[in-house]
Scaffold this motif. Structure first.
Motif, PDB file in Angstrom:
ATOM      1  N   ARG A 246      -9.079 -10.399  -2.544  1.00 20.27           N
ATOM      2  CA  ARG A 246      -9.174 -11.184  -1.317  1.00 20.27           C
ATOM      3  C   ARG A 246      -9.931 -10.428  -0.235  1.00 20.27           C
ATOM      4  N   ASN A 247      -9.609  -9.157  -0.057  1.00 16.77           N
ATOM      5  CA  ASN A 247     -10.241  -8.395   1.018  1.00 16.77           C
ATOM      6  C   ASN A 247     -11.727  -8.165   0.776  1.00 16.77           C
ATOM      7  N   LEU A 248     -12.115  -8.043  -0.490  1.00 19.18           N
ATOM      8  CA  LEU A 248     -13.539  -7.903  -0.798  1.00 19.18           C
ATOM      9  C   LEU A 248     -14.309  -9.165  -0.441  1.00 19.18           C
ATOM     10  N   VAL A 249     -13.709 -10.313  -0.696  1.00 18.61           N
ATOM     11  CA  VAL A 249     -14.388 -11.586  -0.479  1.00 18.61           C
ATOM     12  C   VAL A 249     -14.320 -12.034   0.975  1.00 18.61           C
ATOM     13  N   GLU A 250     -13.193 -11.781   1.636  1.00 21.40           N
ATOM     14  CA  GLU A 250     -12.949 -12.377   2.949  1.00 21.40           C
ATOM     15  C   GLU A 250     -13.188 -11.436   4.130  1.00 21.40           C
ATOM     16  N   THR A 251     -13.396 -10.148   3.890  1.00 24.72           N
ATOM     17  CA  THR A 251     -13.599  -9.221   5.002  1.00 24.72           C
ATOM     18  C   THR A 251     -14.849  -8.385   4.768  1.00 24.72           C
ATOM     19  N   ASP A 252     -15.266  -7.669   5.813  1.00 23.20           N
ATOM     20  CA  ASP A 252     -16.404  -6.754   5.712  1.00 23.20           C
ATOM     21  C   ASP A 252     -15.936  -5.299   5.624  1.00 23.20           C
ATOM     22  N   ALA A 253     -14.671  -5.097   5.261  1.00 21.95           N
ATOM     23  CA  ALA A 253     -14.151  -3.738   5.116  1.00 21.95           C
ATOM     24  C   ALA A 253     -14.935  -2.991   4.037  1.00 21.95           C
ATOM     25  N   SER A 254     -15.082  -1.698   4.223  1.00 20.95           N
ATOM     26  CA  SER A 254     -15.771  -0.882   3.214  1.00 20.95           C
ATOM     27  C   SER A 254     -14.936  -0.822   1.938  1.00 20.95           C
ATOM     28  N   ILE A 255     -15.563  -0.416   0.852  1.00 20.85           N
ATOM     29  CA  ILE A 255     -14.844  -0.308  -0.413  1.00 20.85           C
ATOM     30  C   ILE A 255     -13.685   0.679  -0.272  1.00 20.85           C
ATOM     31  N   TYR A 256     -13.910   1.770   0.464  1.00 17.44           N
ATOM     32  CA  TYR A 256     -12.829   2.739   0.661  1.00 17.44           C
ATOM     33  C   TYR A 256     -11.673   2.117   1.445  1.00 17.44           C
ATOM     34  N   GLN A 257     -11.991   1.326   2.454  1.00 13.30           N
ATOM     35  CA  GLN A 257     -10.940   0.666   3.238  1.00 13.30           C
ATOM     36  C   GLN A 257     -10.170  -0.345   2.379  1.00 13.30           C
ATOM     37  N   VAL A 258     -10.888  -1.078   1.554  1.00 10.37           N
ATOM     38  CA  VAL A 258     -10.225  -2.021   0.651  1.00 10.37           C
ATOM     39  C   VAL A 258      -9.310  -1.268  -0.302  1.00 10.37           C
ATOM     40  N   ALA A 259      -9.776  -0.118  -0.777  1.00 13.61           N
ATOM     41  CA  ALA A 259      -8.957   0.703  -1.665  1.00 13.61           C
ATOM     42  C   ALA A 259      -7.671   1.138  -0.966  1.00 13.61           C
ATOM     43  N   GLU A 260      -7.779   1.613   0.259  1.00 11.63           N
ATOM     44  CA  GLU A 260      -6.601   2.055   1.008  1.00 11.63           C
ATOM     45  C   GLU A 260      -5.643   0.894   1.267  1.00 11.63           C
ATOM     46  N   GLN A 261      -6.178  -0.252   1.616  1.00  7.98           N
ATOM     47  CA  GLN A 261      -5.332  -1.420   1.862  1.00  7.98           C
ATOM     48  C   GLN A 261      -4.603  -1.857   0.601  1.00  7.98           C
ATOM     49  N   SER A 262      -5.124  -1.457  -0.541  1.00  5.24           N
ATOM     50  CA  SER A 262      -4.527  -1.814  -1.827  1.00  5.24           C
ATOM     51  C   SER A 262      -3.655  -0.695  -2.390  1.00  5.24           C
TER      52      SER A 262
ATOM     53  N   TYR B 135      -4.602   2.690  -2.698  1.00  6.77           N
ATOM     54  CA  TYR B 135      -5.332   3.759  -3.389  1.00  6.77           C
ATOM     55  C   TYR B 135      -6.035   4.651  -2.359  1.00  6.77           C
ATOM     56  N   HIS B 136      -5.882   5.944  -2.517  1.00  4.77           N
ATOM     57  CA  HIS B 136      -6.528   6.891  -1.609  1.00  4.77           C
ATOM     58  C   HIS B 136      -7.763   7.519  -2.236  1.00  4.77           C
ATOM     59  N   SER B 137      -8.076   7.096  -3.454  1.00  6.54           N
ATOM     60  CA  SER B 137      -9.280   7.534  -4.142  1.00  6.54           C
ATOM     61  C   SER B 137     -10.118   6.308  -4.471  1.00  6.54           C
ATOM     62  N   GLU B 138     -11.329   6.270  -3.915  1.00  9.33           N
ATOM     63  CA  GLU B 138     -12.201   5.131  -4.176  1.00  9.33           C
ATOM     64  C   GLU B 138     -12.565   5.038  -5.655  1.00  9.33           C
ATOM     65  N   ALA B 139     -12.717   6.185  -6.298  1.00 10.97           N
ATOM     66  CA  ALA B 139     -13.066   6.199  -7.718  1.00 10.97           C
ATOM     67  C   ALA B 139     -11.929   5.635  -8.565  1.00 10.97           C
ATOM     68  N   ALA B 140     -10.688   6.059  -8.266  1.00  8.61           N
ATOM     69  CA  ALA B 140      -9.530   5.557  -9.019  1.00  8.61           C
ATOM     70  C   ALA B 140      -9.373   4.054  -8.812  1.00  8.61           C
ATOM     71  N   PHE B 141      -9.552   3.615  -7.568  1.00  5.17           N
ATOM     72  CA  PHE B 141      -9.468   2.183  -7.266  1.00  5.17           C
ATOM     73  C   PHE B 141     -10.527   1.411  -8.051  1.00  5.17           C
ATOM     74  N   GLY B 142     -11.752   1.932  -8.073  1.00  3.71           N
ATOM     75  CA  GLY B 142     -12.830   1.255  -8.777  1.00  3.71           C
ATOM     76  C   GLY B 142     -12.547   1.097 -10.256  1.00  3.71           C
ATOM     77  N   ARG B 143     -11.950   2.120 -10.867  1.00  2.86           N
ATOM     78  CA  ARG B 143     -11.638   2.044 -12.298  1.00  2.86           C
ATOM     79  C   ARG B 143     -10.602   0.949 -12.573  1.00  2.86           C
TER      80      ARG B 143
ATOM     81  N   ALA C  99       0.811  -1.219   0.000  1.00  2.00           N
ATOM     82  CA  ALA C  99       0.000   0.000   0.000  1.00  2.00           C
ATOM     83  C   ALA C  99       0.843   1.267   0.000  1.00  2.00           C
ATOM     84  N   GLU C 100       2.163   1.120   0.070  1.00  2.00           N
ATOM     85  CA  GLU C 100       3.031   2.312   0.058  1.00  2.00           C
ATOM     86  C   GLU C 100       2.916   3.034  -1.280  1.00  2.00           C
TER      87      GLU C 100
END
Length: 315
Positions: free
Chosen positions: A265-281, A283-291, A220-221
């Protein structure tokens, strides 16, 4: 966690034990293709011929040999290269095999018996990594003894001794042991023929391997090409060229693909929000991560989660 363990852990590698066989001539078995698996066959006793779809020459497997059909391709095994084949379902049905004991074909004691231990290694759907994709159609590990494969000989002999027998807990022991075989086989390949293959050359390279290990430790760095190059101990240009030469892709392409596997993996195995999944991956922008996610998996993150978890349960 080391690089190889990190990759296989994210891909959710799971070993599945099938059965132990007692094949007596004449015999020939056709195993169908299957997605997201690598099948294995260990020759506990005897010998047989293996032919993998897409590979021209058949392979003779001797007692103590292990063959892993890395991409789940259709393949056949038989006592003679020209022996007629039956599908594995036909063989199981004709033998009246119930899943207990050994799958017996032909009359025991009537000829040259071949005992196999068969199973597969399953991966999560959509789980992928260049290291797995670049594996050859099969791995053949042989010549056990005072070599680096002694651990594998001991493991497989124990599986052969436990599989399908009436010993309490024997099948569970065999099942759990199969889950380490794939990792051990890949490690052996990395230290042998794999060092000459794309991606594997990068994993074992002093500079690129160091960079890969750091990317996996801190995915995530906010990585830049300059930062990756410094970590590898190379100039920006030398690093970019060496990475592409050994890995078959750019550093950013690799980082992005790995981040998407973390997100999957985090989408399937955790209840983290989409924004949290984005940050863990990373990305600090949920929109950019989604694209980026949609470009990789052809669906939006929220839709992907819903499709993979229709009952709302965390895997």
């Amino acid at each position: 966690m080391d690089l190889l363990s990190d990759i296989l852990e994210l891909l959710k590698l799971k070993g599945t034990f099938y059965f132990r066989t007692s094949f007596n001539p004449p015999w020939g078995v056709l195993v169908p293709a299957f997605e997201n698996v690598s099948r294995f066959h260990f020759v506990h006793r005897g010998r047989c011929w293996l032919r993998v779809e897409g590979v021209e020459e058949p392979l003779l497997l001797e007692q103590g040999d292990l063959a892993i059909i890395t991409h789940g391709a259709q393949h056949s095994m038989r006592d003679h290269p020209d022996r007629p084949l039956k599908t594995v379902d036909q063989v199981v049905s004709d033998a009246g095999f119930t899943g207990e004991g050994a799958l017996v074909v032909g009359e025991q004691g009537s000829g040259y018996e071949t005992q196999l231990v068969c199973g597969h290694f399953a991966f999560d759907r959509d789980a992928t990594h260049p290291l797995i994709e670049e594996l050859p159609p099969y791995l053949h590990i042989k010549d056990f003894g005072e070599s680096s494969t002694l651990w594998l000989e001991s493991t497989l002999k124990l599986i052969g001794a436990e599989a399908g027998r009436a010993n309490l807990g024997g099948d569970l022991i065999a099942l759990k042991l199969t889950e380490i075989i794939f990792t051990q086989a890949i490690r052996a390949y990395l230290t042998g023929d794999g060092q000459r293959q794309l991606v594997f050359k990068g994993v074992v390279d002093q500079h690129i391997g160091r960079s890969l290990a750091e990317l996996h430790r801190n995915p995530a760095e906010a990585w830049t090409l300059d930062a990756m190059a410094r970590n590898a101990g190379l100039s920006r240009t030398a690093f970019a060229m060496r990475f592409h030469e050994l890995m078959g892709m750019t550093p950013i392409q690799y980082l992005t693909a790995w981040r998407m596997q973390i997100a999957r993996r985090n989408l399937v195995e955790t209840d983290a929000s989409i924004y949290q999944v984005a940050e863990q991956s990373g990305y600090h922008s949920e929109a950019a991560f989604g694209r980026v996610f949609k470009r990789h998996f052809n669906t939006a993150p929220a839709t992907y989660r819903r499709l993979q978890r229709p009952d709302g349960q965390v895997a």
